[in-house]
Design an enzyme around this catalytic site. Structure first.
Site, mmCIF file in Angstrom:
data_model
loop_
_atom_site.group_PDB
_atom_site.id
_atom_site.type_symbol
_atom_site.label_atom_id
_atom_site.label_comp_id
_atom_site.label_asym_id
_atom_site.label_seq_id
_atom_site.Cartn_x
_atom_site.Cartn_y
_atom_site.Cartn_z
ATOM 1 N N HIS A 6 0.870 -1.191 0.000
ATOM 2 C CA HIS A 6 0.000 0.000 0.000
ATOM 3 C C HIS A 6 0.892 1.221 0.000
ATOM 4 O O HIS A 6 1.954 1.213 0.614
ATOM 5 C CB HIS A 6 -0.904 -0.008 1.245
ATOM 6 C CG HIS A 6 -2.083 0.907 1.110
ATOM 7 N ND1 HIS A 6 -1.985 2.267 1.343
ATOM 8 C CD2 HIS A 6 -3.362 0.659 0.755
ATOM 9 C CE1 HIS A 6 -3.181 2.802 1.132
ATOM 10 N NE2 HIS A 6 -4.032 1.862 0.773
ATOM 11 N N GLU A 66 -7.522 -6.147 0.112
ATOM 12 C CA GLU A 66 -8.195 -6.755 -1.027
ATOM 13 C C GLU A 66 -8.536 -8.228 -0.895
ATOM 14 O O GLU A 66 -9.567 -8.670 -1.405
ATOM 15 C CB GLU A 66 -7.405 -6.494 -2.305
ATOM 16 C CG GLU A 66 -7.213 -5.030 -2.641
ATOM 17 C CD GLU A 66 -8.488 -4.216 -2.642
ATOM 18 O OE1 GLU A 66 -9.585 -4.787 -2.547
ATOM 19 O OE2 GLU A 66 -8.400 -2.985 -2.718
HETATM 20 N N1 ACO Z 1 3.899 -7.654 -4.834
HETATM 21 C C1 ACO Z 1 5.189 -7.637 -5.219
HETATM 22 N N2 ACO Z 1 5.960 -6.544 -5.141
HETATM 23 C C2 ACO Z 1 5.412 -5.433 -4.661
HETATM 24 C C3 ACO Z 1 4.076 -5.387 -4.229
HETATM 25 C C4 ACO Z 1 3.311 -6.552 -4.338
HETATM 26 N N3 ACO Z 1 2.030 -6.580 -3.970
HETATM 27 N N4 ACO Z 1 3.806 -4.154 -3.796
HETATM 28 C C5 ACO Z 1 4.925 -3.431 -3.948
HETATM 29 N N5 ACO Z 1 5.876 -4.204 -4.470
HETATM 30 C C6 ACO Z 1 7.221 -3.798 -4.792
HETATM 31 C C7 ACO Z 1 7.177 -2.768 -5.898
HETATM 32 O O1 ACO Z 1 7.268 -3.386 -7.170
HETATM 33 C C8 ACO Z 1 8.368 -1.946 -5.587
HETATM 34 O O2 ACO Z 1 9.488 -2.589 -6.119
HETATM 35 P P1 ACO Z 1 10.596 -1.791 -6.927
HETATM 36 O O3 ACO Z 1 11.104 -0.776 -5.940
HETATM 37 O O4 ACO Z 1 11.568 -2.843 -7.304
HETATM 38 O O5 ACO Z 1 9.874 -1.176 -8.078
HETATM 39 C C9 ACO Z 1 8.523 -2.014 -4.078
HETATM 40 O O6 ACO Z 1 7.779 -3.140 -3.683
HETATM 41 C C10 ACO Z 1 8.063 -0.797 -3.311
HETATM 42 O O7 ACO Z 1 6.745 -0.584 -3.589
HETATM 43 P P2 ACO Z 1 5.970 0.574 -2.797
HETATM 44 O O8 ACO Z 1 6.607 1.883 -3.112
HETATM 45 O O9 ACO Z 1 5.795 0.190 -1.383
HETATM 46 O O10 ACO Z 1 4.579 0.417 -3.499
HETATM 47 P P3 ACO Z 1 3.722 1.497 -4.258
HETATM 48 O O11 ACO Z 1 3.346 2.563 -3.319
HETATM 49 O O12 ACO Z 1 4.396 1.937 -5.499
HETATM 50 O O13 ACO Z 1 2.472 0.648 -4.702
HETATM 51 C C11 ACO Z 1 0.586 -0.685 -4.611
HETATM 52 C C12 ACO Z 1 1.390 0.395 -3.884
HETATM 53 C C13 ACO Z 1 0.234 -0.196 -6.006
HETATM 54 C C14 ACO Z 1 -0.693 -0.942 -3.829
HETATM 55 C C15 ACO Z 1 1.443 -1.974 -4.688
HETATM 56 O O14 ACO Z 1 1.775 -2.395 -3.397
HETATM 57 C C16 ACO Z 1 0.760 -3.085 -5.465
HETATM 58 O O15 ACO Z 1 0.865 -3.132 -6.687
HETATM 59 N N6 ACO Z 1 0.025 -3.999 -4.769
HETATM 60 C C17 ACO Z 1 -0.699 -5.046 -5.473
HETATM 61 C C18 ACO Z 1 -2.005 -4.529 -6.021
HETATM 62 C C19 ACO Z 1 -3.017 -4.225 -4.930
HETATM 63 O O16 ACO Z 1 -3.209 -5.011 -4.003
HETATM 64 N N7 ACO Z 1 -3.684 -3.072 -5.056
HETATM 65 C C20 ACO Z 1 -4.731 -2.638 -4.123
HETATM 66 C C21 ACO Z 1 -4.249 -1.552 -3.247
HETATM 67 S S1 ACO Z 1 -5.503 -1.058 -2.106
HETATM 68 C C22 ACO Z 1 -6.460 0.059 -2.975
HETATM 69 O O17 ACO Z 1 -6.008 0.749 -3.811
HETATM 70 C C23 ACO Z 1 -7.856 0.174 -2.683
#
Ligand code: ACO
Length: 358
Positions: free
Chosen positions: A243, A298
Site C-alpha cells: 500500500h 483486497e
Molecule cells: N507484490 C510484489 N511486489 C510489490 C508489491 C506486491 N504486492 N507491492 C509493492 N511491491 C514492490 C514494488 O514493485 C516496488 O518494487 P521496486 O522498488 O523494485 O519497483 C517495491 O515493492 C516498493 O513498492 P511501494 O513503493 O511500497 O509500493 P507502491 O506505493 O508503489 O504501490 C501498490 C502500492 C500499487 C498498492 C502496490 O503495493 C501493489 O501493486 N500492490 C498489489 C495490487 C493491490 O493489491 N492493489 C490494491 C491496493 S488497495 C487500494 O487501492 C484500494
C-alpha cells in the site's frame, strides 16, 4: 521528485485521514471501526457530506435521498443500458456514469451505481432489471435488485459493513483524480466519472477480483511457497499486498475479516487465505529484507464479497459504490478552494535544434 508523487501533500481536508505507521483510518474524526459498527453506510455518507452536500444531514435523510436517487436512476436506465448490456460490468458502469447529466445531484450520482450494477448483472443472466425500493438501505436494496428478491439480512449487513469500512482513505488516487477534475470547474458528474476511471486499474480498485483469482491459482498449484517465489521472481505483484500509505497491515482488513467470520465462521477459504497471507509476507520479506509490505484490504474484501454471493466481475463496481460518496465529498471540498490544480513538470527531453525565438 518521485514519479509516484509519494510524500507530496496535495490537499487539505476535513474528510478523512489514514495513518500508515499506526494503522488507522478516520472519517471526520471517527475511527473506521466505529463507523461500520454504529453509523453504517448511509450514516457515514451523512458525515462525509454534511456541510458540503447539505447541512444537518442524518442517516435517515441520506437513506431517503439515496432511495429517491435510485428511483431516478432506474427511470433513466434507457439512456445507457441498451448499449452497456453486452459489456463487462466494469465497463457498463463507466457507461452509466458517462450518461449522467451534468446537473446531477450528489445523491443522484451516488445512487446511480447500485442501480446500474444490479441491472447489468440481471441482463447478463437474461433477466429483466428490478426496480429499486427507495425505503431500503443501499446494501439491502442493491442485493434485492441484483437477486430479484429480498436477501437474508445477514448478507445485507455484511455488505453494509464492507461499504462502510472502505468508504474513504485520505487522498487515494481516484480521490485525487476527482479533485483535479472538479478544480477546472467541470461538473461533479465528470469528476466522479474520472475518479471511477482511475479506480478501475489493477493497482487500485481493480485489485479485489484479481486477489481472488490469485488465491484460486495458488490453490490449484498445490504449493503456496513455490507459486509465490515463481511470481515474485518473474516480477509479478502479489494482489492484496502493499500500500502506498500503510506500512503495517491495513487496519480495515481485520474489520472485513470479522464481518466474514460473522457471515461464514467455517470458511475454508478464509483459513487458506490466512496461510497465503502469512507466507506471502514472508516471501516478500525474503525478497527484499527490511522493506515493509503487508496485506492490504483486497483479499479479505474479495472473500467477503464472494461470501455475500457476488460474482468477481462486479467486485470493482461494488467497491465503487463504497467510494463514490467520498469522491463526491472530496470534489465538493476541492471546489470550495476555487483554485485549479495545475502542477508543473521538469522538461528532460531534447532542446530544440533551432533558436526558439525565430
Ligand atoms: N507484490 C510484489 N511486489 C510489490 C508489491 C506486491 N504486492 N507491492 C509493492 N511491491 C514492490 C514494488 O514493485 C516496488 O518494487 P521496486 O522498488 O523494485 O519497483 C517495491 O515493492 C516498493 O513498492 P511501494 O513503493 O511500497 O509500493 P507502491 O506505493 O508503489 O504501490 C501498490 C502500492 C500499487 C498498492 C502496490 O503495493 C501493489 O501493486 N500492490 C498489489 C495490487 C493491490 O493489491 N492493489 C490494491 C491496493 S488497495 C487500494 O487501492 C484500494
Amino acid at each position: 521528485m518521485s514519479d509516484g508523487l509519494e510524500g507530496v501533500v496535495a490537499a487539505r481536508t476535513v474528510l478523512s485521514h489514514s495513518d500508515g505507521e499506526q494503522g488507522a483510518v478516520w472519517v471526520r474524526g471517527h475511527p473506521i471501526g466505529e463507523l461500520a459498527a454504529r453509523h453504517g453506510y448511509e450514516g457515514t455518507v451523512a458525515l462525509l457530506w454534511d456541510g458540503f452536500a447539505g447541512d444537518g444531514l442524518t442517516r435517515e435523510t441520506i437513506v431517503r435521498q439515496l432511495g429517491a436517487g435510485r428511483t431516478r436512476a432506474f427511470s433513466r436506465r434507457d439512456d445507457w443500458l441498451p448499449a452497456a448490456a453486452a459489456r463487462a460490468p466494469i465497463e457498463g458502469l463507466r457507461m452509466a456514469l458517462a450518461a449522467l447529466p451534468d446537473d446531477s445531484t450528489p445523491a443522484e450520482i451516488a445512487a446511480a451505481l447500485p442501480v446500474a450494477i444490479a441491472a447489468l448483472m440481471r441482463l447478463r443472466d437474461g433477466k429483466a432489471p428490478v426496480a429499486p425500493d427507495p425505503t431500503l438501505t443501499t446494501a439491502a436494496d442493491f442485493l434485492r435488485m441484483a437477486n430479484g428478491e429480498a436477501v437474508d439480512d445477514r448478507f445485507a449487513v455484511a455488505l453494509d459493513n464492507y461499504l462502510t469500512t472502505v468508504i474513504d482513505n485520505g487522498l487515494g488516487t481516484s480521490t485525487f483524480a476527482a479533485r483535479v477534475i472538479i478544480s477546472t470547474r467541470a461538473s461533479l458528474a465528470s469528476a466522479v466519472l474520472g475518479a471511477y476511471g482511475a479506480f478501475t486499474g489493477a493497482l487500485h480498485g481493480g485489485a479485489p477480483g484479481l486477489a481472488l483469482d490469485m488465491l484460486d491459482d495458488i490453490a490449484a498449484s498445490g504449493d503456496i511457497d513455490q507459486w509465490l517465489e515463481r511470481t515474485l521472481a518473474s516480477g509479478g505483484r502479489l494482489m492484496g499486498f502493499g500500500h502506498r500509505v500503510f506500512r503495517v497491515r491495513d487496519p480495515r482488513a481485520d474489520l472485513l475479516r470479522a464481518a466474514l467470520d460473522r457471515l461464514d465462521p467455517r470458511s475454508e477459504r478464509l483459513a487458506f487465505a490466512k496461510e497465503v497471507e502469512r507466507r506471502a509476507v514472508a516471501a516478500l520479506q525474503r525478497r527484499e529484507p527490511g522493506r515493509r509490505l503487508e496485506a492490504n484490504i483486497e483479499m479479505d474484501a474479495a472473500l467477503l464479497l464472494d461470501a455475500i454471493g457476488l460474482p468477481r466481475t462486479v467486485f470493482t463496481p461494488v467497491f465503487a459504490i463504497a467510494r463514490v460518496p467520498a469522491w463526491i465529498a472530496h470534489a465538493l471540498e476541492q471546489q470550495r478552494t476555487g483554485r485549479m490544480i495545475r502542477p508543473a513538470s521538469t522538461y528532460i527531453g531534447p532542446e530544440p535544434a533551432h533558436d526558439p525565438q525565430t
